[in-house]
Design an enzyme around this catalytic site. Sequence first.
Site, short mmCIF file in Angstrom:
data_model
loop_
_atom_site.label_atom_id
_atom_site.label_comp_id
_atom_site.label_asym_id
_atom_site.label_seq_id
_atom_site.Cartn_x
_atom_site.Cartn_y
_atom_site.Cartn_z
N CYS A 66 1.81 -12.26 -2.91
CA CYS A 66 0.71 -12.46 -3.87
C CYS A 66 1.07 -11.95 -5.26
O CYS A 66 0.25 -12.00 -6.16
CB CYS A 66 -0.57 -11.79 -3.38
SG CYS A 66 -0.56 -10.00 -3.56
N CYS A 100 4.52 -7.73 -4.98
CA CYS A 100 4.35 -8.26 -3.62
C CYS A 100 5.00 -9.64 -3.53
O CYS A 100 4.81 -10.47 -4.42
CB CYS A 100 2.86 -8.35 -3.29
SG CYS A 100 2.53 -9.23 -1.74
N CYS A 113 -4.17 -8.80 -0.06
CA CYS A 113 -3.15 -9.80 -0.28
C CYS A 113 -3.72 -11.21 -0.07
O CYS A 113 -3.52 -12.11 -0.88
CB CYS A 113 -1.97 -9.55 0.66
SG CYS A 113 -0.44 -10.34 0.15
N GLY A 167 -13.72 19.54 2.86
CA GLY A 167 -12.35 19.96 3.16
C GLY A 167 -12.25 20.95 4.29
O GLY A 167 -11.16 21.21 4.79
N CYS A 218 2.26 -6.62 0.36
CA CYS A 218 1.14 -5.69 0.34
C CYS A 218 0.90 -5.16 1.74
O CYS A 218 0.89 -5.92 2.70
CB CYS A 218 -0.14 -6.39 -0.10
SG CYS A 218 -0.15 -6.90 -1.80
#
Lengths: 256, 283
Positions: free
Chosen positions: B241, B238, B269, B29, B263
């Site tokens: 899909c 979606c 997808c 970080g 997606c």
Amino acid sequence: MTPLLSVQGITKRYGAHIGCADVSFDLYPGEVMGIVGESGSGKSTLLNCMAGHLAPDAGQVVFDTRADGPKDTVTMSEPERRMLGRTDWAFVHQHARDGLRMGVSAGGNVGERLMAVGERHYGDIRGKATDWLERVEIDADRVDDRPTTFSGGMQQRVQIARNLVTGPRLVFMDEPTGGLDVSVQARLLDLLRGLVRDMGLSAIIVTHDLAVVRLLADRLMVMKSGRVVEAGLTDQVLDDPQHAYSQLLVSSVLQV
Amino acid sequence: MTDYNFAYLDEQTKRMIRRAILKGLAIPGYQVPFASREMPMPYGWGTGGVQVSAAVLTPDDTFKVIDQGADDTTNAVSIRSFFERTAGVKTTTATSEASVIQTRHRIPEEPLTEDQILVYQVPIPEPLRFLEPRESETRKMHSLEEYGLMHVKLYEDISRHGHIATSYAYPVKVEGRYVMDPSPIPKFDNPKLGDMAAIQLFGAGREQRIYALPPYTQVVSLDFEDHPFEASKADHPCGLCNATDSYLDEVIMDDQGGRMFVCSDTDYCEARRAAGHKGKDAA
């Protein structure tokens, strides 16, 4: 009784110039100290040295911390000093925009110190912020407005609320009424006097306005060219000034 | 291939970047400064990500580039062909086949493995940037762990919108220490940052910063006790899909208010459609 703040021999030089030289005094809990003097007399330098914004060249600023008792804040580590700066200390700037975040709502400004010491409950933070805004006479429905939409006097009051929300024990004030018109000044002074008395705060007030110290301060220091030329009880210094400069200062006030 | 050093950058530069990456992995970080080079593309197109990718690529790697989840948009296509030309590595669009994935603004839906590296393109690495304009001050705030200001931003969100309206680049705290900008990924992806098996590297070219998350790092999204973090997405399946668990893009179909949700991860997808899943808008 242990002094809350004990200042010993604070000296700050700017090259060959003297900012302030060899200033010493003790401040006891609940006491308000006024520092007066003309522009350039070193009173702001002294205040910044005490509040940790400037590093003094010599001297000690011993603060009576809650956890460890008296401790020199000049030599303590920076995280400790900054922690003091957002818990036990408060600093009210002359210009509210130096002490506020102008892009953040009034509530956010007041809540910042709470979040900085670890509060993580939105409802509580907002409740305390609203409460404090009301204590400084700002309507609760202005809590989401930005300080830019406030008048100068209101901004100054938001700044005071933001500083007092964590219940500090010592407040540094740099010309808190500077730049405000007289009626707003009077209300702000009234408010400050009430808060100082109610919360039992100790305060150090730097100003060139003798009326401010007459109203707020218990004791007074007069500075000239970086040195303290006279110190004593406020009424004593103002009514019976001994030093030539104090006499000049007192007699310079216009009588209406 | 003979015109360029492997992966465009010279070996000394790669060494310098690898040092920064190692330091970043050692301090999860923390933003490590590095001497970012001019790259043959404009700032904002992924110069940081490209340099990090160039430093970690080996000739045996398989490379994938994602731009907002898609493999076939300008940014993805041009960076992919850049490394095809300058490194000669194999490229792919399948998440599971790639060993190095450079991404802009998404984490793939398919869980990553310990054999993979995910490289993020970062426009602004400093999470405190728009709250505290002084860089000297933000660095001090990071070093002293003074992160109250980050919550002021969330507070402002709630007071203005009634909920935390930050929906991308949602700030996170890494291993209880550094607050980090996860790059502009949607906050839907935030939970995937933590405890991930793959190495995650973040490169900001213009800002000259690299930071990193080693595998299985604890990453917590900041929030309030009474307004907890929520990984949000559009509440639809979606259209192609029929997936209900993936992050969706809204696509405007006409000027009559027609729209569909698909997606954003095109590879996910396509794989689902190949497996026989079919949404209501699929032709």
